[in-house]
Design a protein around this motif. Structure first.
Motif, PDB file in Angstrom:
ATOM      1  N   PHE A   1     -41.863  -8.032  -6.183  1.00  0.00           N
ATOM      2  CA  PHE A   1     -40.073  -8.411  -6.778  1.00  0.00           C
ATOM      3  C   PHE A   1     -39.683  -9.595  -6.500  1.00  0.00           C
ATOM      4  O   PHE A   1     -40.094 -10.695  -5.536  1.00  0.00           O
TER       5      PHE A   1
ATOM      6  N   ASN B   1     -33.004  -3.071  -7.429  1.00  0.00           N
ATOM      7  CA  ASN B   1     -34.857  -3.308  -6.124  1.00  0.00           C
ATOM      8  C   ASN B   1     -34.043  -2.165  -5.018  1.00  0.00           C
ATOM      9  O   ASN B   1     -34.317  -3.200  -3.747  1.00  0.00           O
TER      10      ASN B   1
ATOM     11  N   PRO C   1     -33.649  -7.026  -1.034  1.00  0.00           N
ATOM     12  CA  PRO C   1     -34.413  -5.097  -1.523  1.00  0.00           C
ATOM     13  C   PRO C   1     -33.865  -4.719  -0.699  1.00  0.00           C
ATOM     14  O   PRO C   1     -33.321  -4.346   0.339  1.00  0.00           O
TER      15      PRO C   1
END
Length: 523
Positions: free
Chosen positions: A189, A21, A124
């Protein structure tokens, strides 16, 4: 997002799973979520040949165009043609310091979205959250940004100034995390996840059909006990994208004594030693091994504290492959300073320290009485560079044996050794650590020496259909170029989706015709 909170059935097959990510995975998620690049009617590209190609199909999205055709004739600082193309479209002529408006116009078209899941161990932004927070990034600020959100504008909104047109890793990490939220990508995510296995398995009840099975664990907080726990998960996908980066496993020298406590391989270990008071201006010298930017950051940090530094590296200071010889002096003054130090404070022949011709124990003890290399003279006292040297061994008494190109050996007494010679990706979840996927299947995967072998226009593995790779795994170290992988992969996945839809439509039409013929016979 917790995987167990998603409505994913045990054997449901997702179209795409992205492992990693960081900026690679984030940019790909943006494009898979329906954000589509088109040619802007208001702006043009400064390259007339490329503009002419784009004008041939102005109403067609970039995802539907022939990327190989568009790439023809383009040159840039990446060896991947789609990376050069997309960088040229996002930042025309940026290598020349010019700021042309991008000829691309981004449209949000949710009907183009491809369901996907991005897995990452941290928030992230990936490895950017683990980098030293105060140093400036190598790349210019606009090279670090992702499509749809100008980094400089975001930083101004946060009341931060971009120093020397560059930002810090902490600012970049915050930008990437904010990007996922502002672009509405959060639901794609799953953070806190560690992938432990990726393998191809057969589809249940279907002959000749296979899919990718991803297994791992997700870290979740126990609300009652207040401590994290690891929850296993299994998800399946038609396609998997490897976007893990290469900062997982520090590269090692493979020499005697490298596992001793005073030998470290990560920048944060230097910070920890400084914070705890183990390293200061009264310490024995710090040995830094390596000639990359992280090594330079370590030298600057130690020099700022007046901690003496020995700096050993295998190249010559004039080697064109040395990163410092590729950086503009005005844009990177701190790294230019390190290069000056490396050049002006080289070890002279008369400065040789304790010589060592081999052997251990008493032989070495007798040689320790020689004078050490002087660190108190020259333009940069407290620093000495040892180019064209390699480490032979580390000793338990904190001595390090170096060998020059001519075979002469030097023994240095140090407080700490910091080996910063790069890193390797952690692909332990793949069979044989992913070696069969590399350009040379006999060697470990390495960004520089042995990247994954992929098609240059789709980034799909040449040996495994439905498996893609991007970013450092295919040789892209800079954010400005890894975005090209997002374009190539999103384009290829979109083609697969269109082909699948056409196949389904053909099947439906065939079933209708068959039903109609049955009705005619019955009548």
């Amino acid at each position: 997002m917790n995987l167990h909170d998603k409505d994913i059935l045990p054997r449901e097959i997702l179209p795409v799973i992205v492992i990693g990510n960081g900026p690679s995975g984030i940019c790909l998620s943006y494009m898979l979520s329906g954000y589509t690049p088109y040619l802007s009617p208001e702006n043009s590209h400064p390259n007339p040949v490329l503009q002419g190609k784009l004008d041939q199909q102005p109403n067609l999205s970039l995802l539907e165009q022939d990327l190989e055709y568009l790439c023809e004739g383009l040159e840039g600082r990446s060896s991947n043609p789609v990376a050069v193309l997309f960088d040229s479209l996002l930042l025309p002529d940026s290598d020349y310091g010019l700021e042309h408006a991008s000829p691309l116009l981004w449209r949000y078209e949710p009907e183009r979205a491809i369901p996907h899941l991005v897995l990452g161990r941290g928030p992230p932004g990936g490895a950017w959250h683990a980098m030293e927070g105060s140093m400036l990034t190598l790349s210019l600020a606009n090279w670090m940004e992702l499509p749809g959100l100008k980094l400089k504008e975001w930083m101004r909104d946060k009341r931060r100034n971009v120093r020397n047109d560059r930002a810090t890793p902490a600012e970049i990490a915050s930008y990437y995390q904010h990007y996922v939220s502002q672009m509405g990508l959060v639901d794609n995510f799953a953070c806190g996840t560690t992938v432990t296995s990726l393998r191809r398995v057969n589809c249940e009840g279907a002959i000749g059909c296979s899919m990718w099975e991803v297994q791992g664990t997700q870290r979740r907080d126990q609300l009652e006990e207040g401590c994290p726990t690891e929850v296993p998960f299994t998800v399946c996908a038609e396609n998997v994208v490897l976007a893990t980066g290469t900062h997982d496993i520090p590269a090692r020298l493979g020499v005697e004594g490298e596992g001793l406590p005073f030998v470290c391989h990560r920048f944060w270990e230097l910070e920890a030693a400084i914070s705890s008071g183990q390293l200061d201006h009264t310490s024995d010298p710090l040995l830094v091994v390596g000639a990359g930017l992280t090594a330079a950051d370590a030298i600057l940090t130690a020099h700022h504290l007046n901690t003496p530094v020995y700096h050993a590296f295998r190249r010559s200071v004039t080697d064109p492959g040395l990163i410092f010889n590729q950086l503009p002096k005005l844009l990177y003054p701190e790294y230019h300073k390190v290069h000056q130090m490396m050049t002006q404070q080289q070890q002279e022949p008369q400065d040789q320290g304790s010589t060592y011709s081999g052997g251990t124990g008493a032989q070495m003890d007798q040689q320790e009485n020689s004078n050490n290399i002087s660190l108190s003279s020259g333009s940069y006292p407290g620093y000495i560079s040892l180019p064209k040297h390699r480490v032979v061994a580390f000793k338990p008494d904190r001595k390090c044996v170096l060998e020059a190109q001519d075979g002469h050996r030097t023994v240095l007494q140090v407080s700490m050794a910091l080996v910063l010679i790069g890193a390797h990706p952690n692909l332990s979840f793949l069979p044989e650590d992913g070696r069969p996927l590399g350009l040379n299947p006999q060697e470990p995967i390495s960004c520089r020496r042995n990247p994954l072998d992929v098609d240059p226009y789709t980034y799909q593995s040449v040996s495994e259909s439905g498996l893609y790779a991007m970013g450092p795994l295919v040789g892209e170290n800079f954010v400005r170029f890894l975005k090209g992988g997002s374009l190539a992969i999103a384009s290829d996945l979109a083609k697969k989706q269109r082909a699948k839809a056409e196949d389904n439509l053909t099947t439906i039409r065939g079933a209708i015709r068959q039903a109609e013929s049955v009705c005619v016979i019955d009548s």
